[in-house]
Write a protein that holds these residues in place. Structure first.
Motif, PDB file in Angstrom:
ATOM      1  N   LYS A 140      25.709   2.869  33.443  1.00  0.00           N
ATOM      2  CA  LYS A 140      27.088   3.332  33.297  1.00  0.00           C
ATOM      3  C   LYS A 140      27.181   4.839  33.549  1.00  0.00           C
ATOM      4  O   LYS A 140      28.093   5.324  34.217  1.00  0.00           O
ATOM      5  CB  LYS A 140      27.604   3.018  31.900  1.00  0.00           C
ATOM      6  N   LEU A 141      26.185   5.552  32.965  1.00  0.00           N
ATOM      7  CA  LEU A 141      26.181   7.005  33.175  1.00  0.00           C
ATOM      8  C   LEU A 141      25.999   7.334  34.652  1.00  0.00           C
ATOM      9  O   LEU A 141      26.668   8.222  35.195  1.00  0.00           O
ATOM     10  CB  LEU A 141      25.066   7.640  32.341  1.00  0.00           C
ATOM     11  N   TYR A 142      25.076   6.586  35.298  1.00  0.00           N
ATOM     12  CA  TYR A 142      24.836   6.813  36.724  1.00  0.00           C
ATOM     13  C   TYR A 142      26.098   6.503  37.544  1.00  0.00           C
ATOM     14  O   TYR A 142      26.475   7.264  38.445  1.00  0.00           O
ATOM     15  CB  TYR A 142      23.664   5.948  37.180  1.00  0.00           C
ATOM     16  N   ASN A 143      26.751   5.356  37.190  1.00  0.00           N
ATOM     17  CA  ASN A 143      27.992   5.013  37.900  1.00  0.00           C
ATOM     18  C   ASN A 143      29.079   6.064  37.667  1.00  0.00           C
ATOM     19  O   ASN A 143      29.807   6.437  38.584  1.00  0.00           O
ATOM     20  CB  ASN A 143      28.484   3.640  37.446  1.00  0.00           C
ATOM     21  N   HIS A 144      29.157   6.530  36.397  1.00  0.00           N
ATOM     22  CA  HIS A 144      30.158   7.563  36.090  1.00  0.00           C
ATOM     23  C   HIS A 144      29.866   8.857  36.857  1.00  0.00           C
ATOM     24  O   HIS A 144      30.778   9.498  37.398  1.00  0.00           O
ATOM     25  CB  HIS A 144      30.158   7.823  34.577  1.00  0.00           C
ATOM     26  N   ILE A 145      28.537   9.177  36.904  1.00  0.00           N
ATOM     27  CA  ILE A 145      28.153  10.385  37.651  1.00  0.00           C
ATOM     28  C   ILE A 145      28.482  10.212  39.130  1.00  0.00           C
ATOM     29  O   ILE A 145      28.972  11.133  39.812  1.00  0.00           O
ATOM     30  CB  ILE A 145      26.668  10.699  37.432  1.00  0.00           C
ATOM     31  N   ASN A 146      28.196   8.978  39.649  1.00  0.00           N
ATOM     32  CA  ASN A 146      28.516   8.724  41.066  1.00  0.00           C
ATOM     33  C   ASN A 146      30.011   8.847  41.328  1.00  0.00           C
ATOM     34  O   ASN A 146      30.442   9.446  42.328  1.00  0.00           O
ATOM     35  CB  ASN A 146      28.030   7.328  41.464  1.00  0.00           C
ATOM     36  N   LYS A 147      30.810   8.256  40.383  1.00  0.00           N
ATOM     37  CA  LYS A 147      32.261   8.373  40.552  1.00  0.00           C
ATOM     38  C   LYS A 147      32.705   9.827  40.492  1.00  0.00           C
ATOM     39  O   LYS A 147      33.535  10.279  41.302  1.00  0.00           O
ATOM     40  CB  LYS A 147      32.972   7.560  39.469  1.00  0.00           C
ATOM     41  N   GLN A 148      32.168  10.562  39.508  1.00  0.00           N
ATOM     42  CA  GLN A 148      32.524  11.977  39.405  1.00  0.00           C
ATOM     43  C   GLN A 148      32.090  12.743  40.646  1.00  0.00           C
ATOM     44  O   GLN A 148      32.805  13.646  41.132  1.00  0.00           O
ATOM     45  CB  GLN A 148      31.889  12.588  38.149  1.00  0.00           C
ATOM     46  N   GLU A 149      30.892  12.369  41.139  1.00  0.00           N
ATOM     47  CA  GLU A 149      30.398  13.038  42.337  1.00  0.00           C
ATOM     48  C   GLU A 149      31.297  12.734  43.532  1.00  0.00           C
ATOM     49  O   GLU A 149      31.618  13.625  44.328  1.00  0.00           O
ATOM     50  CB  GLU A 149      28.967  12.583  42.621  1.00  0.00           C
ATOM     51  N   ILE A 150      31.714  11.423  43.608  1.00  0.00           N
ATOM     52  CA  ILE A 150      32.606  11.050  44.704  1.00  0.00           C
ATOM     53  C   ILE A 150      33.934  11.794  44.577  1.00  0.00           C
ATOM     54  O   ILE A 150      34.474  12.335  45.556  1.00  0.00           O
ATOM     55  CB  ILE A 150      32.822   9.527  44.710  1.00  0.00           C
ATOM     56  N   THR A 151      34.459  11.809  43.332  1.00  0.00           N
ATOM     57  CA  THR A 151      35.731  12.531  43.114  1.00  0.00           C
ATOM     58  C   THR A 151      35.584  14.008  43.434  1.00  0.00           C
ATOM     59  O   THR A 151      36.447  14.618  44.087  1.00  0.00           O
ATOM     60  CB  THR A 151      36.179  12.341  41.661  1.00  0.00           C
ATOM     61  N   PHE A 152      34.468  14.577  42.944  1.00  0.00           N
ATOM     62  CA  PHE A 152      34.225  16.001  43.193  1.00  0.00           C
ATOM     63  C   PHE A 152      34.069  16.267  44.693  1.00  0.00           C
ATOM     64  O   PHE A 152      34.610  17.256  45.224  1.00  0.00           O
ATOM     65  CB  PHE A 152      32.977  16.443  42.432  1.00  0.00           C
ATOM     66  N   GLN A 153      33.343  15.338  45.361  1.00  0.00           N
ATOM     67  CA  GLN A 153      33.151  15.513  46.792  1.00  0.00           C
ATOM     68  C   GLN A 153      34.485  15.403  47.540  1.00  0.00           C
ATOM     69  O   GLN A 153      34.754  16.145  48.489  1.00  0.00           O
ATOM     70  CB  GLN A 153      32.161  14.462  47.322  1.00  0.00           C
ATOM     71  N   ALA A 154      35.344  14.458  47.056  1.00  0.00           N
ATOM     72  CA  ALA A 154      36.664  14.325  47.678  1.00  0.00           C
ATOM     73  C   ALA A 154      37.484  15.601  47.489  1.00  0.00           C
ATOM     74  O   ALA A 154      38.164  16.081  48.411  1.00  0.00           O
ATOM     75  CB  ALA A 154      37.394  13.129  47.083  1.00  0.00           C
ATOM     76  N   LYS A 155      37.385  16.135  46.246  1.00  0.00           N
ATOM     77  CA  LYS A 155      38.117  17.388  45.997  1.00  0.00           C
ATOM     78  C   LYS A 155      37.550  18.520  46.832  1.00  0.00           C
ATOM     79  O   LYS A 155      38.301  19.353  47.358  1.00  0.00           O
ATOM     80  CB  LYS A 155      38.057  17.736  44.516  1.00  0.00           C
ATOM     81  N   VAL A 156      36.234  18.553  46.955  1.00  0.00           N
ATOM     82  CA  VAL A 156      35.616  19.585  47.783  1.00  0.00           C
ATOM     83  C   VAL A 156      36.049  19.424  49.239  1.00  0.00           C
ATOM     84  O   VAL A 156      36.371  20.414  49.919  1.00  0.00           O
ATOM     85  CB  VAL A 156      34.078  19.544  47.650  1.00  0.00           C
TER      86      VAL A 156
END
Length: 353
Positions: free
Chosen positions: A86-102
């Motif tokens: 779950k943490l990994y998935n959450h990190i992946n989602k956050q990373e995807i969101t962060f990457q989208a924002k970037v």
């Protein structure tokens, strides 16, 4: 007794042969103990609330404990893996969101860079246009300076021509009025529509011995202005056009004979000429008033002829006072100070108003 596992430790301590304390960490247990050990444990309480009696065989208790530890460790491992996923998935989602924002931020920066580049290009074009306009303006200013001088010269010429035309027009109008005379204070009849102004003038002039009736030739005569009820107390003047200029001159020469009557007579001029005559009379009164206390000269009289002021003055300091006449044009005296300067050599070096 001590039990060692490859992932964590399980420690069993017996301090007073009463209830031992047990601590467990996740992992696979590798036991190092005797096969048949009778644990002097009255009660062993774990998280699963499983109790063991002290009469049980040590090996049996160890196997049960090992089984329970393995189950607990597997449960903890599964829970840990689940949470880790779950943490990994959450990190992946956050990373995807962060990457989208970037990426969005990069896109915005790229667009801003494009806009800035376009603005810089536009600014460069504007600078070029401003420089071109500046050079064009300089050329236009030079051309305008030349044209302004030419236009100014033409305006001066046109104003001179207009002034000359206006003067000629005024002169022509005055010439067209040269046979006219204006009579003032003639009583006006109430039946003004049937009044015969010619007969009125023809009866007045012989009665004052100004001109014989047989010498009076009138082309036309009428009153000036529109009739109003106030005309009974303030009659309108009568303008008369004589057939011959000499008739007019003879009447003006005998103008002093009108002093004993209620009628006054004057020449007929255009509005511009009448305005000049008023200004000339004002200048004549000023000259006469200013020379009143002069020790050398005195203005005896002045009169206004056609656009001219004729001043008659005398030299008071000579044994026999001499009379002098000087004529002034309107442009030489109207609006000016000290315009009346008597000629030198008549008893004083320089006398002026």
């Amino acid at each position: 007794y001590f039990i060692q596992s490859n992932l964590s430790d399980v420690t069993v301590s017996n301090s007073n042969d009463m209830s031992p304390n047990v601590s467990v960490s996740p992992g696979v247990i590798d036991a190092h103990a005797s096969d048949h050990v009778s644990l002097p444990v009255t009660s062993l309480e774990l998280e699963s609330d499983i109790s063991y009696d002290k009469e049980f065989d040590g090996e049996a208790n160890y196997q049960l404990l090992q089984k329970h530890f393995q189950q607990k460790i597997m449960s903890l491992k599964t829970e840990f893996q689940t949470k880790l996923e779950k943490l990994y998935n959450h990190i992946n989602k956050q990373e995807i969101t962060f990457q989208a924002k970037v990426d969005t931020l990069h896109n915005i920066i790229d667009r801003k860079d494009d806009v800035i580049g376009k603005l810089n290009k536009d600014i460069g074009e504007l600078k070029h246009s401003v420089g071109f306009l500046s050079s064009e303006t300089t050329e236009l200013n030079k051309t305008l300076a030349v044209n302004r001088k030419a236009v100014s010269d033409r305006i001066d010429i046109a104003e001179g021509e207009v002034s000359a035309i206006k003067s000629k027009t005024v002169d022509l109008e005055d010439r067209s009025r040269r046979c006219n005379l204006v009579f003032f204070n003639f009583p006006e009849e109430s039946s003004h529509a049937t009044e015969n102004c010619e007969n009125t003038v023809e009866e007045l002039l012989p009665s004052l011995d100004v001109l014989p009736r047989e010498d009076i030739w009138i082309d036309r005569a009428h009153r000036l202005g529109r009739w109003t009820p106030q005309c009974a107390s303030k009659p309108r003047p009568i303008i008369v056009k004589f057939s011959y200029y000499k008739q007019k001159e003879k009447i003006l020469q005998n103008g002093f004979k009108f002093r004993n009557s209620h009628v006054n007579v004057s020449e007929d001029f255009s509005k511009e000429t009448l305005h000049v005559h008023r200004e000339l009379r004002k200048c004549g009164h000023e000259a006469k008033e200013n020379m009143r206390n002069d020790p050398f000269f005195d203005v005896k009289m002045f009169k206004v002829t056609y656009r001219r002021l004729v001043v008659t003055y005398v030299n008071k300091i000579e044994p026999t006072p001499k009379t002098f006449v000087k004529t002034f044009a309107p442009e030489d005296i109207i609006g000016r100070d000290n315009w009346f300067i008597p000629p030198q050599g008549h008893g004083q070096a320089n006398a002026s108003v």
